[in-house]
Design an enzyme around this catalytic site. Sequence first.
Site, PDB file in Angstrom:
ATOM      1  N   ASP A 157       0.842  -1.192   0.000  1.00 42.78           N
ATOM      2  CA  ASP A 157       0.000   0.000   0.000  1.00 42.78           C
ATOM      3  C   ASP A 157       0.886   1.255   0.000  1.00 42.78           C
ATOM      4  O   ASP A 157       0.667   2.180   0.781  1.00 42.78           O
ATOM      5  CB  ASP A 157      -0.965  -0.012   1.194  1.00 42.78           C
ATOM      6  CG  ASP A 157      -2.022   1.084   1.091  1.00 42.78           C
ATOM      7  OD1 ASP A 157      -2.196   1.640  -0.009  1.00 42.78           O
ATOM      8  OD2 ASP A 157      -2.653   1.391   2.120  1.00 42.78           O
ATOM      9  N   HIS A 200      -2.958   0.934  11.932  1.00 42.19           N
ATOM     10  CA  HIS A 200      -2.680  -0.472  11.628  1.00 42.19           C
ATOM     11  C   HIS A 200      -1.179  -0.671  11.465  1.00 42.19           C
ATOM     12  O   HIS A 200      -0.432   0.292  11.275  1.00 42.19           O
ATOM     13  CB  HIS A 200      -3.393  -0.886  10.341  1.00 42.19           C
ATOM     14  CG  HIS A 200      -3.247   0.123   9.220  1.00 42.19           C
ATOM     15  ND1 HIS A 200      -4.198   1.093   8.970  1.00 42.19           N
ATOM     16  CD2 HIS A 200      -2.254   0.358   8.328  1.00 42.19           C
ATOM     17  CE1 HIS A 200      -3.804   1.853   7.955  1.00 42.19           C
ATOM     18  NE2 HIS A 200      -2.620   1.430   7.556  1.00 42.19           N
ATOM     19  N   GLN A 271      -2.914  -5.199   6.156  1.00 46.38           N
ATOM     20  CA  GLN A 271      -2.847  -4.087   7.118  1.00 46.38           C
ATOM     21  C   GLN A 271      -3.814  -4.384   8.248  1.00 46.38           C
ATOM     22  O   GLN A 271      -5.029  -4.305   8.066  1.00 46.38           O
ATOM     23  CB  GLN A 271      -3.215  -2.766   6.421  1.00 46.38           C
ATOM     24  CG  GLN A 271      -2.137  -2.256   5.488  1.00 46.38           C
ATOM     25  CD  GLN A 271      -2.646  -1.205   4.521  1.00 46.38           C
ATOM     26  OE1 GLN A 271      -3.637  -1.418   3.835  1.00 46.38           O
ATOM     27  NE2 GLN A 271      -1.975  -0.075   4.450  1.00 46.38           N
ATOM     28  N   ARG A 301       1.976  13.220   9.991  1.00 42.94           N
ATOM     29  CA  ARG A 301       0.693  13.097   9.291  1.00 42.94           C
ATOM     30  C   ARG A 301      -0.026  11.901   9.895  1.00 42.94           C
ATOM     31  O   ARG A 301       0.395  10.760   9.731  1.00 42.94           O
ATOM     32  CB  ARG A 301       0.938  12.877   7.808  1.00 42.94           C
ATOM     33  CG  ARG A 301      -0.314  12.571   6.996  1.00 42.94           C
ATOM     34  CD  ARG A 301       0.095  12.096   5.617  1.00 42.94           C
ATOM     35  NE  ARG A 301      -1.013  11.785   4.737  1.00 42.94           N
ATOM     36  CZ  ARG A 301      -1.675  10.622   4.722  1.00 42.94           C
ATOM     37  NH1 ARG A 301      -1.401   9.667   5.574  1.00 42.94           N
ATOM     38  NH2 ARG A 301      -2.631  10.416   3.836  1.00 42.94           N
ATOM     39  N   ASP A 303      -2.262   9.254  10.035  1.00 46.35           N
ATOM     40  CA  ASP A 303      -2.911   8.510   8.959  1.00 46.35           C
ATOM     41  C   ASP A 303      -4.233   7.886   9.423  1.00 46.35           C
ATOM     42  O   ASP A 303      -4.295   7.277  10.490  1.00 46.35           O
ATOM     43  CB  ASP A 303      -1.961   7.403   8.483  1.00 46.35           C
ATOM     44  CG  ASP A 303      -2.511   6.638   7.305  1.00 46.35           C
ATOM     45  OD1 ASP A 303      -2.758   7.272   6.263  1.00 46.35           O
ATOM     46  OD2 ASP A 303      -2.710   5.414   7.417  1.00 46.35           O
ATOM     47  N   GLU A 345      -5.413  13.288   8.812  1.00 48.66           N
ATOM     48  CA  GLU A 345      -5.853  12.773   7.515  1.00 48.66           C
ATOM     49  C   GLU A 345      -7.219  12.136   7.716  1.00 48.66           C
ATOM     50  O   GLU A 345      -7.342  10.952   7.973  1.00 48.66           O
ATOM     51  CB  GLU A 345      -4.862  11.749   6.943  1.00 48.66           C
ATOM     52  CG  GLU A 345      -5.163  11.411   5.492  1.00 48.66           C
ATOM     53  CD  GLU A 345      -5.675   9.991   5.240  1.00 48.66           C
ATOM     54  OE1 GLU A 345      -6.164   9.729   4.135  1.00 48.66           O
ATOM     55  OE2 GLU A 345      -5.604   9.149   6.151  1.00 48.66           O
ATOM     56  N   HIS A 409      -1.712  11.832  -3.007  1.00 48.88           N
ATOM     57  CA  HIS A 409      -1.313  10.520  -3.549  1.00 48.88           C
ATOM     58  C   HIS A 409      -2.509   9.572  -3.591  1.00 48.88           C
ATOM     59  O   HIS A 409      -2.421   8.500  -4.162  1.00 48.88           O
ATOM     60  CB  HIS A 409      -0.195   9.925  -2.699  1.00 48.88           C
ATOM     61  CG  HIS A 409      -0.679   9.465  -1.358  1.00 48.88           C
ATOM     62  ND1 HIS A 409      -0.954  10.355  -0.335  1.00 48.88           N
ATOM     63  CD2 HIS A 409      -0.980   8.242  -0.886  1.00 48.88           C
ATOM     64  CE1 HIS A 409      -1.389   9.661   0.712  1.00 48.88           C
ATOM     65  NE2 HIS A 409      -1.414   8.397   0.415  1.00 48.88           N
ATOM     66  N   ASP A 410      -3.615   9.971  -2.943  1.00 46.22           N
ATOM     67  CA  ASP A 410      -4.803   9.116  -2.928  1.00 46.22           C
ATOM     68  C   ASP A 410      -5.796   9.538  -3.997  1.00 46.22           C
ATOM     69  O   ASP A 410      -5.640  10.578  -4.645  1.00 46.22           O
ATOM     70  CB  ASP A 410      -5.471   9.168  -1.548  1.00 46.22           C
ATOM     71  CG  ASP A 410      -4.765   8.252  -0.553  1.00 46.22           C
ATOM     72  OD1 ASP A 410      -4.210   7.220  -0.977  1.00 46.22           O
ATOM     73  OD2 ASP A 410      -4.769   8.580   0.647  1.00 46.22           O
ATOM     74  N   ARG A 526      -4.615   3.902  -7.928  1.00 48.65           N
ATOM     75  CA  ARG A 526      -3.959   5.128  -7.462  1.00 48.65           C
ATOM     76  C   ARG A 526      -2.547   5.266  -8.026  1.00 48.65           C
ATOM     77  O   ARG A 526      -1.994   6.366  -8.090  1.00 48.65           O
ATOM     78  CB  ARG A 526      -3.916   5.166  -5.935  1.00 48.65           C
ATOM     79  CG  ARG A 526      -5.287   5.357  -5.292  1.00 48.65           C
ATOM     80  CD  ARG A 526      -5.224   5.271  -3.789  1.00 48.65           C
ATOM     81  NE  ARG A 526      -4.789   3.953  -3.346  1.00 48.65           N
ATOM     82  CZ  ARG A 526      -4.506   3.627  -2.090  1.00 48.65           C
ATOM     83  NH1 ARG A 526      -4.621   4.535  -1.148  1.00 48.65           N
ATOM     84  NH2 ARG A 526      -4.114   2.416  -1.764  1.00 48.65           N
TER      85      ARG A 526
HETATM   86  C1  GLC Z   1      -4.360   6.652   4.187  1.00 50.01           C
HETATM   87  C2  GLC Z   1      -3.361   6.793   3.071  1.00 50.01           C
HETATM   88  C3  GLC Z   1      -3.671   5.782   2.015  1.00 50.01           C
HETATM   89  C4  GLC Z   1      -3.639   4.417   2.622  1.00 50.01           C
HETATM   90  C5  GLC Z   1      -4.512   4.331   3.859  1.00 50.01           C
HETATM   91  C6  GLC Z   1      -4.196   3.109   4.650  1.00 50.01           C
HETATM   92  O1  GLC Z   1      -5.648   6.910   3.779  1.00 50.01           O
HETATM   93  O2  GLC Z   1      -3.392   8.081   2.557  1.00 50.01           O
HETATM   94  O3  GLC Z   1      -2.777   5.882   0.955  1.00 50.01           O
HETATM   95  O4  GLC Z   1      -4.089   3.492   1.676  1.00 50.01           O
HETATM   96  O5  GLC Z   1      -4.303   5.389   4.734  1.00 50.01           O
HETATM   97  O6  GLC Z   1      -2.991   3.293   5.360  1.00 50.01           O
HETATM   98  C1  GLC Z   2     -10.948   6.152   2.241  1.00 50.16           C
HETATM   99  C2  GLC Z   2     -10.574   6.680   3.541  1.00 50.16           C
HETATM  100  C3  GLC Z   2      -9.404   7.602   3.441  1.00 50.16           C
HETATM  101  C4  GLC Z   2      -8.295   7.018   2.606  1.00 50.16           C
HETATM  102  C5  GLC Z   2      -8.777   6.472   1.338  1.00 50.16           C
HETATM  103  C6  GLC Z   2      -7.692   5.738   0.632  1.00 50.16           C
HETATM  104  O1  GLC Z   2     -11.506   7.153   1.481  1.00 50.16           O
HETATM  105  O2  GLC Z   2     -11.662   7.371   4.145  1.00 50.16           O
HETATM  106  O3  GLC Z   2      -8.926   7.858   4.710  1.00 50.16           O
HETATM  107  O4  GLC Z   2      -7.362   7.978   2.287  1.00 50.16           O
HETATM  108  O5  GLC Z   2      -9.838   5.603   1.568  1.00 50.16           O
HETATM  109  O6  GLC Z   2      -8.093   5.426  -0.648  1.00 50.16           O
END
Ligand code: GLC
Ligand code: GLC
Length: 651
Positions: A157, A200, A271, A301, A303, A345, A409-410, A526
Amino acid sequence: MPNTSPPGIPGLSQENQARVITECVRQQVRERRPAELPETGWKDFDRRFDEHFPRLTLLFAEVYGHREDFLEQLTELGLQLARSWAERPDDLKALDARREHDPAWFGSRQMLGGVCYVDRYAGNLRGIREQIPYFQELGLTYLHLMPLFEAPEGNSDGGYAVSSYRRVDPRLGTMEELAELSRELRRHGISLVLDFVFNHTSNEHEWARRAAAGETEYEDYYWIFPDRTVPEQFERTTREIFPDDHPGSFTRIRATEEDPRWVWSTFYSFQWDLNYTNPAVFRAMSAEMLFLAAQGVEVLRMDAVAFIWKQLGTACESLPQAHVLLRAYNALCRIAAPSVLFKSEAIVHPDEVARYIEPGQCQLSYNPLQMALTWEAMATREPKLLAQALEERHALPPGTAWVDYVRGHDDIGWTFSDEDAARLGVDGHDHRRFLNAFYTGRHPGSFADGVPFQENPRTGDCRVCGTTASLLGLAEDPGAAVDRILLAHSVAMSTGGVPLLYLGDEVGQLNDPAWAEDPAHAGDARWVHRPPRPVRDYERRHELFSVQGRIFGGIRRMVELRRSAPEFDGNALIPFDTRNPHVLGYQRPGGNTMILCLANFSDWSQFVTGETLSGFLPQGVELHGNTELDLRHGLLIDAHGFLWIRVVPKR
Ligand code: GLC
Ligand code: GLC
């Protein structure tokens, strides 16, 4: 439900109990703290301890106060703080002191963020170091390096499956190099930002391995169940985040073997969500957090904050305890690593996003609503939802700031509020379908070249992937796309907060055509918007008439103008009704003047009348051309154009 007060001491108010408990813990900590640090070295620690530990006690009690070992757990936490302080390098202690005197530093108009993957952007940490001259040219003051820790081979991931918070992925470098890089960046005025992936760990983390092996102590670190009974009860109310990977919120501990156990995995099956009802988890992760702080990380950050607390019968997102835990983490930093800030986040409903933002919780937060609605306005050419968001959802408590980004990045998710949209006559459900169709190129006349993400036929949910340039049509129609790219960035640069660039976007990087060729990435769209550093695009950034040069030059200019205009400090924003549905307006106040920002989202020039502007003195100065304007004549704004005008409101 846990009690809300610490055990014992009947007849005392919560605050006084907390004070008494703090006193007990303080004595223990004094007696048992590391002797390497001389007595004088504890002065600041003691002061901060006295100031923040009572609050920490109350927070800790909210979650763990019902436990018999509450006081022991809290004392262990106090000792952890002392150990971390004893190990905190002197240069960081000096930084702590500087920040204490300038707590609003991150709201400055000088701030500019960049984010990248270490391997993709520069190969390794040494490569990142070699990019510092470029970061300075761009004007960065904040650099978010995506997770760079040891992680499973293949799909991890993007590093968000952390196998050790204390070891850097050996392909990228070492922890010593990271600490050195943080110092080097700081010398150049750049704060290092790293993820704290605390919801996680990967299934290869030592805790997870020991849990899988059946060690009860570590099984209790995760949400592990002997069969499907409890998971099914939870899944009645939880949301599927990565349905392409697995349905629901749980996976089998081992996919292939005869092991009946199920483990909570909100994201990928590798995860595993940590179980914060266990105070040992909170303590263990506190130690990891403070370890990262000691490497020179200035912003963590945080997460996936929304997911850290689970409770049967709820969505298991953004529960009150999630906030309590974040505040407790924050209090730990205030004592042992006070210059460290948290960035939330939370990519969720805007009401929920706001609840994470306060000086004692997360001082910074992504602004996913502004991000999503900027894209919405690009597609519809009408920024009414964005204007509404700026009016109603932009204000923040003092001591906090947004992180404004065009894309990260998402994936892009449409996290606006259906109720807000309905007030403007927009049906949220249908509108999301339109936006998904638009950005994945399925809508006639769309300029976008995006890819759907985690399309869920059962719920109709879908999100969007693509680089900024690709989503805004750079490959098809460079002329309009360059203007759109600059327009999108102009919003992130001017509404207040830390603008954050996805590095590569500033030279118009397109989607990665080869993203699906890597088997570890093929199942996760992504990666289409996470290409390697675009060397050729960067080479052309100084060619005035190239696409790259126009985008880079335009963004650089915005950065300079933003820095030169004191009105852009802080977060204050006053809406401005342009009386033209295609033109977004807002004012950034400062002293006697204001910057009036006007942004035209339509494909045609648009006019804002002199009457609309009659609340200002007639003379305005547009910052880009340093041109004087007579506002009485109204303003014509080019298609996809934007103006930043210094105005003086009439008294
Ligand atoms: C956050 C990150 C995302 C990741 C997820 C699980 O949302 O931005 O890239 O997949 O957390 O860690
Ligand atoms: C979901 C989560 C967000 C994460 C994303 C990753 O939207 O709410 O936290 O960044 O998935 O794709």
